[in-house]
Each structure stands twice: as C-alpha cells, then as structure tokens.
Design an enzyme around this catalytic site. Structure first.
Site, short mmCIF file in Angstrom:
data_model
loop_
_atom_site.label_atom_id
_atom_site.label_comp_id
_atom_site.label_asym_id
_atom_site.label_seq_id
_atom_site.Cartn_x
_atom_site.Cartn_y
_atom_site.Cartn_z
N VAL A 90 0.48 24.70 31.22
CA VAL A 90 -0.36 23.52 31.34
C VAL A 90 0.35 22.31 30.74
O VAL A 90 0.97 22.39 29.69
CB VAL A 90 -1.70 23.74 30.60
CG1 VAL A 90 -2.55 22.49 30.64
CG2 VAL A 90 -2.44 24.90 31.21
N CYS A 91 0.27 21.19 31.44
CA CYS A 91 0.91 19.97 30.97
C CYS A 91 -0.16 18.92 30.72
O CYS A 91 -0.58 18.23 31.63
CB CYS A 91 1.90 19.49 32.03
SG CYS A 91 2.57 17.87 31.73
N ILE A 92 -0.66 18.87 29.48
CA ILE A 92 -1.57 17.77 29.14
C ILE A 92 -1.12 17.18 27.82
O ILE A 92 -0.51 17.84 27.00
CB ILE A 92 -3.06 18.21 29.05
CG1 ILE A 92 -3.23 19.48 28.25
CG2 ILE A 92 -3.68 18.31 30.41
CD1 ILE A 92 -4.68 19.81 27.98
#
Lengths: 168, 465
Positions: A90-92
């Site tokens: 996940v890329c947040i």
C-alpha cells in the site's frame, strides 16, 4: 526470555486497545504470540464502492524501531487499486517515513509520525479504498483503468473480491 | 505490571476517566509519561521517547514544528501528577468497577461465600493471594484467616456471617475483643507487632516533594555531550566509553550505538524527579543491547522489515552492501538512466534528487576511461548516496521510486522538473505522464543496462575494499 523492547510494549498496548474497542469493519492482531512484529488484518470493503461486501486480507510488518519508523502494509492477495502496487504494497502518505519530502509532494503532517497507530493506518486504508488518489498512483494500469474505464475497473475488483472470499 | 490502557475506564462508573488517563500518556510509547518534557511547541512526551525521535527527525511528532533536543524542558509537576495518578489507579479502578461495587453492596452475598469473598478493606489483603484454612480447608485471604477465621474454626464455631460493610466497621472492636479471649490470632498479631513488615514501596508524598523539597528538584549532573564519531579514532571512542564505565568490546558501529543509547538513557534519566543510579542505567543499557539487533550475531542481509533491507542502516558501517546492491540493482539501473537523460537535456537541474547524486560522476564517464578513475568516481557516488538522509533514500530505493523514475523520465522528455509536474498537474495529465513514461524508459533501460551494471560492479568492489 528477552526483555521487551519499546516497540514490543507499544505493539502489545495497541493490540489490547484494538481488541477492546475495534472500529467497525476492521480486525487486526499479531500472527503469533511470540512475534508481535507481524500482524494479520482483515478489512471490509467500504459501502458504495466496488470493494463493497469484500473482505480483504492485509499483512502489517513493523520495523524494530516502531513507532519511530512506520510499518509496511501489504494486501495478500494483491488488490486492484490505483494506490496499491502490483505486489500488494500500500502506498499512502501516512505510511511514509517522517521528515521533509524532497519533492514537496506530501505535506509533512500527512506522513508517518510516532503518534500514528495501527488503528489510524487501517482507517486511512479503508478510506483510501473508498477514495483512490490517482495523483500519486502506485499501480499505473489500475490508475488508467480507473480513469478511462470505470466499469471494467469495478468488474475486475468485484472478481477479486469474490476470489478473496473463495466464491470464485 | 501488566500493561494498562485508557479504555479500561470505559467499563467503570466514570467512563470519562479514560480521558484523564489518556492525557497523562506519552503519544509515542502510549504508556504513562515518564520524565515528561515539554517541547517549544508546548507538547509533552517522555524524555526518552522524544529524544529518540529527535535523533532521526527534527520535528514534533504531534504538530511537526521544528524541534531540537536542547529546547526540551522538564515538567516537574506533571511527573508528580502522573505518578500520583498511577499509584491511585488500581484502587480507583476497583472502586469504580461496575459489577463489584454496584451489585455486592445491594444484595448481601450468600453465607457460603462469605469466607471466600473477602472484601479488600486495606491495601495488603487485595489480590488473589488466597490461602487455605488448615482446619476447614476453605480458601480466604491470609489476613482474614489469621485475624479471625482461625479462632472460630479452632473453637469449632461457625464464623458469624457478616455483611462486608459491617465487617469493616467492627474490625477494630472485634480484634480487641479477640485479643482478650486469647485466640490463636494473637500469635499473628504479636508477631506482626514485633517485626513490622517493611512497606513494599517507599511511600512518596508528591505534594511535599513539589512544594517543600525544592532543593531536590534539580540534579547537579551534567548532560552527556553528543559525539561526532567521524572525527574520533576507535581508541578515543573506547576511552570515552571506559570513562563512563561502559563495555568497550564489539565492533566500531556497536561502540557508537552503545554510546548513543547510553547518551539517551543518561540524559533522559536526568529529567526524572528521582533519577536512577548510573549502575541501573548501565543495566538498562545491557538489556537494550540484548534486544537490539545491532548486537546480535551479524547475519547476511539482517533486516528490520522481515526480508526487506533496512534502508536506515545504509548509514551504518556494517551495512550489507552486497545484498543491498543485488536487491536494488534494477532501481539503480533505472535511476542511472534517468540521471543520464536528465543530464543530457539540462546540465544543471538543482532540485532533481536522483540526478543530483549520481549524474556528475556517472555521466562524465566515457567507455575508454581507466579502471582506477572509474573506481574512484563510483566511490564518490557511493559515498554521496550514503550521505543522503534516510528519507531521501527511502524515496529513491523503495518501491515507489520506480514510479518516480518513470515520472522523471517522462518529465525530462518535456524538459520539466518532475515534481513540479506532478505537483501542479491535474490528475488526468499526470496520469498521461505516467502512461507515456513506461515505453520510453523501457527503451532507455536497455541501452544503459550494460554501463550501469559495470558501475554496480565497481560500487561493490570499492565498498568491499
């Protein structure tokens, strides 16, 4: 027994608190008693999104200097989403290490800080599922599909959701 | 002590106490504030927690305002408040517990349970320390057994069922009456008087400490200085450790880690109202070493993220450079190629991080260069990479760097710095950038693959040398 490190103590606390007061649609806990640094999470797809009615498994891996450094969150199996890499990572912004971003791309207050917690991470991930941010896309194909052919995107997500539930 | 958390109050008669509880905790460790210090932005953390945080990032975890260790100020009254609350907490919790106080007082317990359920009318008899009566083998608290039950049991009488409130009220009257009767309980009473058991913990009067013992508030101890290790020889480092009575064995990075951790422990200890001795600090340091992986047997590619490489350790001298190179070979290739492209287009692009670090050396290399100059220049490049902050490294070498590189490639084709592009563009346009980037960079990658591989080889050679 090895003395408990700060990270272990804090993870234990977070787990206790989560177990007592779980936000709706989220289940999370360490995989085993002797390894607090790896957690299994189950997230319910938010309503009125293609992820609705799906239950998605994700793995949280904590660094030994947690909470100074953020954990890694990976969907297993990977999920089609503009902000999730093809390998499921996940890329947040909340999961990005603290400090100034050389690109001035994310504001520092959006990034990781030790005051964040597992609960906040998972809540942001659920809201990320509901509202993708194509401006900082991680999966370019998913970004394009989401932008150009929303129906096809939704169909693929539905298929993934059913597969994750073992219904397909 | 079992770990506690603010949500425990939610099931009591005063659920709002969870706020009082929560506010007395450090946001970093989630435990009660220990040696609380306040930042210049007026936020409070444990001394140790915030000092640890500030070693890597110079901002407040809460509001992100710039922050330095030298600005931290001790908050004496808060420390006293927190320890006061912590001492009262277990008692408060049991007093306010819904089921106990609510039901037990309302309906008197059935007579059979009377010996088992002893009320905790004083500090020492609480907890599950139940003992069995040697006569009737019912279980009860040791104190209850010694002070009244045993007398009744030995006389063959049944202990009169007393409501807990009554028991409490008549306790003093009853025990004096029993003393006159000469019951076996006298034995225990006498023993207790002859040898008063020392209080388990020294009672601290927090009020007196704060208001009357001002002379105890400040400790005549100097803080340990930060050491600039790069200017010190290993012998000098060992000398410093020896002066602090610390161990001097281990590798150079271990020595540095050891000093830095002791520096944190020592300086945060001074922020306590009642600091621990140096001996205790050294014991803590030893414990820390046992749980810190920098001191475990060196493994190839030892990590923090399971099988991922530890990006932060890139600044460490014992960083597994070989594994790292292997893992990020592809990223390197992409970055080098991006750098070349950018450099070719525009000679000076000051803000572009990837090109800023690798371009000057890599692009000036021509195929005919001698090995030694190649080696030299790539060493410089490696050093530069190592000099980068962990944050930039993360940006460069973690998975999202792939995308960054693509964006960079795309934007360099348009002669635009890439973040300016991503920042100001509409979603649709930046997507178009992303989309276009893929084929371009794939083409370029093939061309520069070979050169980049040579470079990587030189990198590893020079690093291992």
């Amino acid at each position: 027994m090895k003395p408990r490190s700060t990270a272990q103590k804090r993870l234990l606390k977070e787990y206790q608190q989560l177990a007592r007061d779980l936000p709706p649609g989220i289940v999370a806990g360490p995989i085993s008693d002797d390894n607090l640094f790896e957690w299994d999470c189950l997230l319910e797809g938010p309503e009125d999104t293609p992820y609705e009615n799906g239950v998605f498994r994700a793995v949280l891996k904590f660094p030994t200097d947690y909470p100074l450094s953020p954990p890694l969150l990976t969907f297993d199996p990977p999920l089609l989403h503009p902000n999730i890499y093809e390998d499921g990572t996940v890329c947040i912004s909340i999961l990005h290490p603290p400090g100034e971003d050389p690109n001035q791309y994310e504001r520092p207050e959006e990034r990781w800080s030790p005051i964040q917690s597992v609960e906040k991470i998972l809540l942001s991930v659920v809201s990320m599922l509901a509202e993708p941010n194509p401006e900082s896309g991680a999966n370019i194909d998913a970004c394009k599909l989401w932008r150009d052919d929303r129906d096809a995107f939704c169909r693929q997500v539905r298929v993934q959701a059913l597969k994750a539930l073992g219904l397909l | 002590m079992a770990s506690s958390d603010p949500s425990e109050w939610l099931q009591t008669r005063l659920p709002k106490l969870s706020q009082l509880d929560s506010l007395q905790r450090c946001l970093i460790c989630k435990d009660f504030l220990k040696a609380p210090v306040i930042t210049s932005c007026n936020h409070t953390f444990c001394s140790l927690c915030i000092r640890q945080h500030l070693q890597s990032v110079s901002n407040c975890p809460l509001c992100k305002a710039e922050q330095f260790e030298s600005n931290l100020k001790r908050v004496i009254i808060l420390e006293e408040l927190v320890s006061c609350f912590r001492e009262l907490r277990p008692q408060l919790l049991s007093l306010l517990a819904l089921q106990d106080s609510g039901e037990a007082v309302m309906e008197p317990p059935p007579p059979k349970d009377i010996e088992v359920v002893e009320i905790s009318d004083d500090d020492t008899s609480k907890g599950p320390d139940l003992v069995q009566c040697p006569v009737c083998s019912k279980s009860m608290s040791a104190k209850h057994l010694q002070q009244s039950h045993l007398d009744y049991c030995l006389r063959g009488e049944v202990e009169p069922p007393a409501a807990s409130a009554l028991l409490k009220l008549t306790r003093s009257a009853k025990s004096s009456a029993e003393r006159k009767r000469g019951g076996i309980s006298l034995f225990f009473l006498a023993q207790k008087r002859a040898r008063p058991s020392p209080p388990p913990k020294e009672e601290i009067n927090h009020e007196a400490f704060y208001f009357n013992e001002v002379h105890k508030h400040h400790h005549e101890v100097k803080r340990l200085p930060k050491i600039d290790f790069s200017s010190l020889s290993t012998v000098k480092v060992k000398e410093k450790l020896l002066n602090l009575k610390l161990l001097t064995q281990g590798t150079r990075p271990q020595l540095e880690l050891r000093y830095n951790q002791f520096y944190l422990l020592y300086n945060s200890n001074i922020d306590l109202s009642r600091p621990a001795s140096e001996l205790e600090l050294r014991q803590k340091l030893n414990q820390w070493e046992k749980s810190h992986q920098g001191f475990s047997a060196p493994k190839a590619g030892s990590t923090i993220y399971g099988d991922e490489l530890k990006y932060k350790a890139l600044t460490d001298k014992d960083f597994p450079i070989r594994g790292w190179l292997k893992k990020y070979r592809e990223e390197f290739t992409t970055l080098t190629q991006t750098a070349r492209a950018t450099h070719a287009k525009k000679k000076a692009s000051a803000i572009d991080v990837p090109s800023g670090t690798t371009t000057p050396e890599s692009t000036t290399q021509s195929p005919g260069m001698t090995t030694s100059t190649q080696l030299q220049s790539s060493t410089v490049a490696v050093n530069e990479v190592i000099e980068l902050s962990s944050h930039e490294l993360e940006k460069q070498f973690f998975p999202d760097s792939k995308q960054d590189a693509n964006v960079a490639a795309a934007s360099s084709a348009d002669e635009k710095p890439h973040f300016a592009a991503t920042e100001s563009l509409s979603p649709a346009r930046s997507l178009a950038y992303l989309g276009n980037a893929a084929p371009d960079s794939a083409l370029q990658r093939e061309g520069s693959q070979k050169i980049a591989e040579e470079e990587l080889y030189d990198f590893s050679n020079s690093m291992l040398a």
